[in-house]
Design an enzyme around this catalytic site. Structure first.
Site, PDB file in Angstrom:
ATOM      1  N   PHE A 253       0.837  -0.974   0.114  1.00 57.53           N
ATOM      2  CA  PHE A 253      -0.035  -0.323  -0.065  1.00 57.53           C
ATOM      3  C   PHE A 253       0.816   1.839  -0.315  1.00 57.53           C
ATOM      4  CE2 PHE A 253      -2.539  -3.082   2.568  1.00 57.53           C
ATOM      5  CZ  PHE A 253      -3.272  -3.619   1.162  1.00 57.53           C
ATOM      6  N   ARG A 643      -7.251  -1.690 -20.946  1.00 58.06           N
ATOM      7  CA  ARG A 643      -7.346  -3.156 -21.554  1.00 58.06           C
ATOM      8  C   ARG A 643      -7.549  -4.051 -19.861  1.00 58.06           C
ATOM      9  NH1 ARG A 643      -7.076  -6.232 -26.117  1.00 58.06           N
ATOM     10  NH2 ARG A 643      -6.404  -8.235 -25.373  1.00 58.06           N
ATOM     11  N   ASN A 646      -6.206  -9.582 -16.652  1.00 57.28           N
ATOM     12  CA  ASN A 646      -7.367 -10.469 -15.664  1.00 57.28           C
ATOM     13  C   ASN A 646      -8.456  -9.863 -15.135  1.00 57.28           C
ATOM     14  OD1 ASN A 646      -7.870 -12.186 -13.812  1.00 57.28           O
ATOM     15  ND2 ASN A 646      -5.914 -13.513 -13.694  1.00 57.28           N
ATOM     16  N   LYS A 648     -10.520 -11.731 -13.636  1.00 57.98           N
ATOM     17  CA  LYS A 648     -10.344 -11.488 -11.840  1.00 57.98           C
ATOM     18  C   LYS A 648     -10.471 -11.185 -10.960  1.00 57.98           C
ATOM     19  CE  LYS A 648     -11.281 -15.898 -10.793  1.00 57.98           C
ATOM     20  NZ  LYS A 648     -10.274 -17.949 -10.336  1.00 57.98           N
ATOM     21  N   VAL A 718      -5.813  -0.747 -11.921  1.00 59.66           N
ATOM     22  CA  VAL A 718      -7.236  -0.960 -11.187  1.00 59.66           C
ATOM     23  C   VAL A 718      -6.320  -0.671 -10.160  1.00 59.66           C
ATOM     24  CG1 VAL A 718      -8.187  -1.726 -12.795  1.00 59.66           C
ATOM     25  CG2 VAL A 718      -7.372  -3.365 -11.278  1.00 59.66           C
ATOM     26  N   GLU A 720      -6.043   1.626  -7.204  1.00 60.98           N
ATOM     27  CA  GLU A 720      -5.825   2.771  -6.183  1.00 60.98           C
ATOM     28  C   GLU A 720      -7.007   3.095  -6.825  1.00 60.98           C
ATOM     29  OE1 GLU A 720      -1.936   4.703  -4.970  1.00 60.98           O
ATOM     30  OE2 GLU A 720      -1.734   3.836  -7.602  1.00 60.98           O
TER      31      GLU A 720
HETATM   32 MO1  MOS Z   1       1.363   3.083  -3.475  1.00 59.07          MO
HETATM   33  S1  MOS Z   1       0.473   4.381  -2.154  1.00 59.07           S
HETATM   34  O1  MOS Z   1       2.430   2.201  -3.710  1.00 59.07           O
HETATM   35  O2  MOS Z   1       0.976   3.016  -5.376  1.00 59.07           O
END
Ligand code: MOS
Length: 754
Positions: A253, A643, A646, A648, A718, A720
């Site tokens: 993250f 595009r 995958n 899923k 895809v 964020e």
């Molecule tokens: Mo990030 S905040 O790992 O795009």
């Protein structure tokens, strides 16, 4: 969604195209290893003679350490080293210097100062984890403490020079004052977003082992080759002497695209002791030296004409940094590229408090900024007496409002239409507090627009076709759970013109070609392009062999007349004429053929087109009128992200983002004790994230979108975008259910009653 688009003739010759493996909903190739426990995460490594480290954390937020009972810690059975600022071996670079593009000041026992609660103040290394923990406890630190500056609204603000990782802090288009003066109505609102912590399921961990001059580190990382360079710089060693292994990450993250102080201390300890050392952060230690999403205060002002069209859009964000470092959540940037307006202005102020430095956390800026923007858009729609979706359509941007450039592609209108239809948006009452369900719960519907950039970074890859027709590809990609091992392998197999079952995919290690960063929602586009091009390069060499070999059925065919698929080269206009890769290699007496590829966006494309994924999110909430408890009963998102490699995995990423939106809107918030500056909910009991019971019904629709400009794969991203749009949609639904507008996230039950 899965139809084949022709590949433009690329640098490698264009024998291959995306679409045999890409486009399939393959199950994660690492799934069985993960669920059966055979996937080796960093902390699972147990080299011989392993030592264990625990660091002691500051319990004050500002001041200095005056005493550590190192004698007691050292005397504890099993303790072999107590590292403090007094004896910490030198680093080649001072931790207050920044290394590399994403560098920040970090904390590695450089002095006795304490600049936030949870800062590492000593490292204890022992034969067992228990001994290290007890040794750390025995240090019983004493402090000279200053009052913590933790109240965001009590601290002075200043003009930020840059936001995020060096983005401009301010941007204006047109004449804001003129736009506001021309408005029939001005809507001005303030919003508050809290500090949030990444809390990946896998806490940060490292196992470090020196073998002479060589250093081997197992540590989860989102930018493996780049961070090998950063680690090497701190130890003034050649990069090639350092091996960073990160095959699996339990979430990142953004917080694992960096090097943090505790990792450096472990490497120093391993060197000093001549033995491998392991450290895994405790959950509470995730609320300190490994970054977080900084809190914001945002003011938005919309100028609107009589028809509900924007005449001006102003977004002023104040964002929290640490006392010693600049990373300000770039919230205002979320307003730059979405709604058409003749005038816009964004700017950021900084606020300093005694906390660890914020950093990039999934949709940094976009998440907090979109929460505010989509809320104020909803408030404006209500004032205008317009349906919130109709209001957004009236302000649809046909070109990028920030630059005037055309979009590389933009299927947002289709997202609105498909999302609204699937959700059943039509007929929503404009007034709030009109709907109740059979159980008497207040029911509300809200929506928000989603937008996220479609960047590309830089990546390289190698592809090797073997004599038996199988292949191996190599790039140091990072799979933090998003599915890179699978979707990148699908792209690589298409680049090689083989079935993915014949592909060996090597990644997650710094001795492989640089795959760039798994971040910014750009990893599939960037590393995928490198892999595709590497495969195409190998196939082009193969085609060269075949078309020049009189023994080949393809002899004399022009290069462009040959296509590759399923491990065969064939004539494009007569696929019965061709041969298997094995046969070409065998006749040529080759064991293998190797290709190389890069993933990078051309300068011209980057400058002439605005590139974004878009989406529309619709939320239904149920609110207990007596208790104020909010449940999200339905979420429907429709997203156009180029595009889809995958479906899923993309579905999983989009839903994951939307679920994060639930957490942002209703749950996630780090609370600091104003007296001590300590986070009081530094655990997953007190820091709430959505669990299954919070997520009854989430749907993500992917809307068809061909993008011939974004890259040769047509891939956006895809990872964020799902957070954006969703937070506002939920807040707007809460208002629609209750008639109460909450402008401070997360929305608490007590905000809705009384
Ligand atoms: Mo990030 S905040 O790992 O795009």
């Amino acid at each position: 969604m899965s139809d084949v688009i022709p590949m433009p003739v690329g640098p490698a010759g264009g024998h291959v195209r995306l679409g045999s493996n890409a486009g399939q909903s393959m199950t994660r190739r690492d799934g069985i290893a993960k669920v059966t426990g055979t996937a080796t995460y960093a902390a699972d490594n147990r080299p011989d003679r392993l030592l264990h480290a625990v660091y002691a954390s500051a319990s004050i937020a500002r001041g200095r350490v005056t005493f550590l009972d190192t004698a007691a810690a050292e005397a504890h059975p099993g303790v072999v080293m107590v590292m403090t600022p007094a004896n910490r071996p030198p680093l080649a670079i001072h931790p207050d210097e920044k290394v590399g593009m994403f560098g920040q000041k970090i904390e590695a026992l450089q002095d006795d100062g304490v600049r936030y609660a949870g800062q590492p103040i000593a490292l204890v290394v022992a034969e067992t984890l228990e001994a290290a923990a007890e040794g750390a406890r025995l240090l019983a630190p004493r402090y000279e403490a200053l009052p913590p500056r933790i109240d965001i609204d009590a601290q002075p603000r200043f003009e930020a020079e840059t936001v995020g990782f060096g983005f401009p802090a301010a941007h204006a288009v047109g004449d804001l004052e003129a736009g506001l003066a021309a408005a029939a109505r001005v809507v001005e609102r303030d919003y508050v977003t809290p500090a949030q912590y990444h809390n990946a399921l896998e806490p940060h961990a490292i196992v470090a082992e020196w073998q002479g001059d060589r250093l081997i580190i197992d540590t989860p990382n989102q930018a493996i080759v780049m961070m090998r360079g950063v680690f090497a710089a701190y130890f003034d060693m050649p990069e090639e002497n350092l091996l960073l292994r990160s095959p699996y990450l339990g979430g990142g993250f953004g917080s694992k695209a960096a090097v943090w102080g505790p990792q450096l201390l472990v490497i120093l300890a391993a060197k000093a002791l001549g033995r491998p050392v392991k450290l895994a952060l405790r959950r509470d230690q995730m609320f300190g030296p490994v970054s977080h999403r900084g809190a914001t205060r945002q003011k938005l002002r919309l100028g609107l004409d009589a028809e509900g069209r924007l005449t001006a859009l102003e977004h002023r964000a104040a964002a929290v940094g640490s006392s010693f470092e600049n990373f300000f959540e770039p919230a205002g940037r979320a307003s730059e590229n979405l709604y058409a307006t003749p005038a816009m202005a964004m700017s950021h102020e900084g606020i300093r408090i005694d906390t660890g430095t914020p950093g990039a956390m999934r949709a940094p800026g976009e998440a907090s900024g979109s929460a505010a923007l989509e809320s104020v858009m909803d408030e404006a729609a209500f004032e205008l007496g317009l349906d919130p979706l109709e209001f957004r359509l009236r302000n649809y941007a046909e070109t990028d409002p920030a630059t005037g450039n055309p979009f590389s592609s933009k299927a947002l209108r289709e997202c609105y239409a498909q999302g609204a239809a699937r959700f059943g948006w039509a007929g929503r009452p404009l007034q709030p507090r009109q709907m109740r369900d059979a159980a008497g719960l207040l029911t509300g519907w809200g929506m928000g627009t989603a937008i996220f950039p479609a960047p590309m970074f830089q990546a390289t890859a190698r592809a090797v076709l073997r004599a038996d027709g199988s292949a191996v590809v190599e790039t140091a990609a990072a799979d933090m759970g998003q599915g890179a091992w699978t979707s990148l392998a699908q792209i690589a197999a298409d680049g090689l013109g083989i079935d993915v079952s014949r592909l060996e995919f090597r990644s997650g290690s710094s001795d492989l070609p640089d795959a760039g960063v798994a971040g910014g929602s750009g990893h599939t586009a960037t590393a995928g392009s490198a892999l595709f091009n590497a495969g195409a390069d190998a196939v082009a060499k193969l085609a060269e062999l075949a078309t020049k070999d009189p023994a080949s059925p393809l002899f004399g065919a022009g290069n462009a007349a040959v296509v590759a698929r399923d491990g065969r080269l064939m004539l494009a206009d007569d696929e019965s004429r061709g041969e298997a890769y094995e046969d070409i290699l065998a006749r040529a007496g080759l064991d293998l053929i190797e290709g190389h590829g890069k993933g990078v966006r051309g300068e011209a494309e980057a400058q002439s087109r605005a590139m974004f994924s878009h989406g529309a999110v619709f939320a239904e909430v149920k609110v207990d009128p007596d208790l104020g408890q909010v449940r999200v009963s339905r979420l429907v998102g429709a997203f156009a992200a180029g595009r889809i490699i995958n479906p899923k995995l993309a579905d999983s990423q989009l839903k994951g983002g939307m679920i994060w939106g639930i957490g942002f809107a209703l749950q996630e918030e780090a609370i600091h004790d104003p007296r001590t500056g300590r986070p009081v909910n530094a655990d997953l009991a007190g820091y709430h994230v959505p669990v299954n019971a919070d997520v009854p019904h989430v749907e993500a629709i992917t809307v068809h979108e061909d993008d011939p400009f974004v890259n040769t794969l047509g891939v956006k991203g895809v990872g964020e975008i799902g957070i954006t749009g969703t937070v506002g949609a939920i807040a707007n639904a809460v208002w629609h259910a209750t008639g109460v507008r909450v402008r401070r996230f997360p929305i608490h039950p007590e905000d809705l009653i009384g």
